[in-house]
Scaffold this active site. Structure first.
Site, short mmCIF file in Angstrom:
data_model
loop_
_atom_site.label_atom_id
_atom_site.label_comp_id
_atom_site.label_asym_id
_atom_site.label_seq_id
_atom_site.Cartn_x
_atom_site.Cartn_y
_atom_site.Cartn_z
N LYS A 1 -0.88 4.75 4.89
CA LYS A 1 -1.78 3.81 5.58
C LYS A 1 -1.30 3.61 7.01
O LYS A 1 -0.12 3.36 7.24
CB LYS A 1 -1.79 2.48 4.80
CG LYS A 1 -2.82 1.48 5.30
CD LYS A 1 -2.94 0.31 4.32
CE LYS A 1 -3.93 -0.73 4.84
NZ LYS A 1 -5.28 -0.18 5.03
N HIS B 1 0.83 -1.20 0.00
CA HIS B 1 0.00 0.00 0.00
C HIS B 1 0.86 1.26 0.00
O HIS B 1 2.06 1.20 0.28
CB HIS B 1 -0.91 0.02 1.24
CG HIS B 1 -2.12 -0.85 1.12
ND1 HIS B 1 -2.08 -2.20 1.36
CD2 HIS B 1 -3.41 -0.57 0.76
CE1 HIS B 1 -3.30 -2.71 1.17
NE2 HIS B 1 -4.11 -1.75 0.80
#
Lengths: 257, 257, 257, 257
Positions: free
Chosen positions: D147, D143
């Protein structure tokens, strides 16, 4: 060191708009002029720029560079459409401006880069270096399905560089026993097979595969967004002022020693 | 140029057996001696070798190299277990043998390579070069599930090289907003995250990921078979005879200019 | 439940040898006969086998299966070379043996599998299921450079299954604006582009790519070694005894509900 | 068939805005109401909608769904924050509305989907199906570096589904000889190792690796853009009207037979 003053030609285009924003946001760079379609390129309109960045169109980019040089300004060129002849004319122009033996900071420089993506340029550069050490090499490029040409210019360039490195190292063609089904084996670029994938959702990607008995090396780069070109543009602007003469390819201003 | 004469120490081991076969099959190399557990390493047993290749065990490899040097023979070492102290003792031994200022062909050389896999060595080398150009960097290594240590030495080495290059370029740590779940974020090697996957069917693989806004560069290497180390061993043998002194790492004999 | 008794035809070949070893090592299976070139296939030579596994050659595999059925034995076939006609003759033979309406355990079964690799069969199966949900689909197969045909049978089969699923879902062709350079765009298999890579160091690999705006799904399988086919062979042997009639493809005995 | 009338709750948010645009552009769907923060959810404000799509916030999503049901409207929910208790209350509400034994078209349905990405949902679904056929399984999620939690909910969900499938098939834990360096081996989710990579330039990606002796299966999905969720939202809207009761997970409305 004082800031580098930058003019952007093609400032209203997609790449030009991003280049203006990137220059404005960068430390040590000042945006002093935005020129676009219809503007004359001259000492006046360049407004004291040290470097002009050209993101215009193939039809006018060469004339722009000559005008930029006449104005005593360095040039960074991201527009496509250059060939051996147009590059030679720029080199000749630079030679006239720089009496033999002077060089050094102060002499003008032009940097023409077919690709400002660091990951793309590094992938090509590493591929050329790795090529002599592997028996097999192939290239896969993957792009969005609206692309009209195949394979991509980057993939052709990569394959050609691999072919040159293989030849210099005395390697013959990659082994290939194919007897039937050549249409699945991709395009032949200087003896290196190049495959083009077109897939919705993708942008611009390249994967270079090298193989020896028992091992594989893969170099892959993904360009997800045009924003990824801006670090390369800024690097080019900062480099060209101390790099007199003609430079073709961002790889020459990367420190890969 | 006459053939290079080669002795293999640890000739009955897995790597030694393959090294003997590779030397025998190679142009310009002659296998003149196979030594194994219980054999003395001396001018006699090395049988006129120009180069001795050591694939023995950590407990004896340093003593072997000193004996090889005493016999006037170059050494290529693939055995693990070397540390700063043992390398320093070999460097000192070489310095005694080579009066300051001579060097050149004829002076002895020792090449210690933690990894002879060309794809692995190139991947590490390229990763170190690329590291300064990307905001984020992480390493994933994947191995067979019988491996007892994690992460692999190659991955540690790669991460450390990335960390050094980032520091030299003035980059801080890779961005990371993680607040919960650090146990999923891998090991921290000099500030670079390293993940270890263990999967039946795999052998030894490494993937190095670099990211900037809008782009990614991936360098991946796969070692499927021990056979893949032999081209690196042969390259080391051919290089060490004209490379006096101590060299650590196959990357130093690759032509990556 | 008593053990399943197994005969292997082509027991001295590369696949047959591995199949014998796998059967011998498996719980619940007994190897009762190894037949090879020159051996008659009959009730006697099959030695009480419940299932005969055929890894012979295209020239004899059909005759073998008919003889196996005549001996009252189930068959698992990994030999290539089957076509619609030969499969139809086996189906007819099975129908004669099984009076309409009996079926069930006891009736004979034949399982012909073009591929016993679980990862390959699962990749094909998942690709067919995913196909209807994506705008774009392409297939890349990668093999060792000694392969003479391109694209691989597995890749053709996968592409055909994708094409069928797309047609059933009312999808047209994948978007593709290519105007120049079609030779880089791979082979056209029922409208799906298939690319074949040949690289030293590889064995047999397939990558299926699906794309929608903003997303991608990749299904990749790697066959590194013939050993990977044995779990599929064992699964076939265990399944065929309770699966009367002709089954083509290992996917039909996988539990994918 | 007449068009399905759709209301969007959270219509001014990032997902809601895209959902409105997607509904407006879709064949057979009519956008009849856009509700956002401060708007009451009632028969009046839903303006005759057949289906209400909720992309609001965890604090109000459950109340919204109860209000939608009270208005006699089907619900599709993309908001996070649901747990066993809130789902049970919705199921109970649905049961009150649908007298036992009626069901069928006309009875109300609620579809709560943690993920509307087709590639993500398919990857999870295929991983669960494949899990029983492989000795080893691991998950890597990748990601953007902003995050805050690791591993991702999708990766946790995938690993849990793999663990369940392995247990049902009688498989023990994946083989793992690791003695030192567990911090590199990722998080343990029900016995399945999950690794989280954070890299600038990435969005949301998941790679699931399965291994047997000699083979590997990789299922990878990439979400490059929020736009990729819209096909799943439209599929949910079209499905929920004929799917009475509570459905959790988009996979239940995919045709994977």
């Amino acid at each position: 060191m004082s800031d580098i003053k930058v003019a952007v030609l093609g400032a209203a285009g997609r790449m030009g708009t991003q280049a203006c924003a990137a220059v404005e946001a960068a430390d040590g760079l000042d945006l002093v002029a935005r020129l676009d379609h219809g503007d004359t390129v001259s000492r006046d309109t360049l407004a004291g720029a040290d470097v002009a960045v050209d993101f215009t169109v193939p039809a006018v980019t060469e004339a722009n560079v000559h005008a930029v040089l006449d104005a005593g300004v360095h040039a960074v060129v991201g527009t496509t459409g250059w060939d051996d002849d147009s590059r030679a004319r720029v080199a000749a122009h630079l030679a006239e401006l720089s009496p033999r033996g002077t060089g050094g900071r102060g002499s003008l420089g032009v940097l023409i880069a077919p690709n400002f993506g660091l990951s793309a340029v590094l992938a090509m550069t590493f591929a050329a270096k790795a090529a002599r050490y592997f028996e097999s090499a192939e290239v896969i490029e993957l792009h969005h399905p609206n692309k009209v040409d195949a394979p991509s210019g980057t993939a052709r360039h990569t394959a050609a560089a691999i072919a040159t490195a293989r030849a210099e190292a005395g390697l013959g063609p990659s082994p290939d026993a194919t007897e039937a089904g050549w249409e699945a084996r991709g395009a032949d670029v200087d003896g290196v097979r190049v495959h083009a994938v077109r897939l919705r959702g993708l942008v611009a990607h390249e994967e270079i595969l090298f193989g020896n008995e028992g091992e594989q090396l893969i170099i892959r780069q993904d360009s997800f967004d045009r924003a990824s070109f801006m670090p390369g543009v800024l690097l080019a602007v900062r480099s060209v002022v101390s790099r007199p003469g003609l430079t073709v390819g961002l790889e020459h201003v990367l420190d890969l020693s």
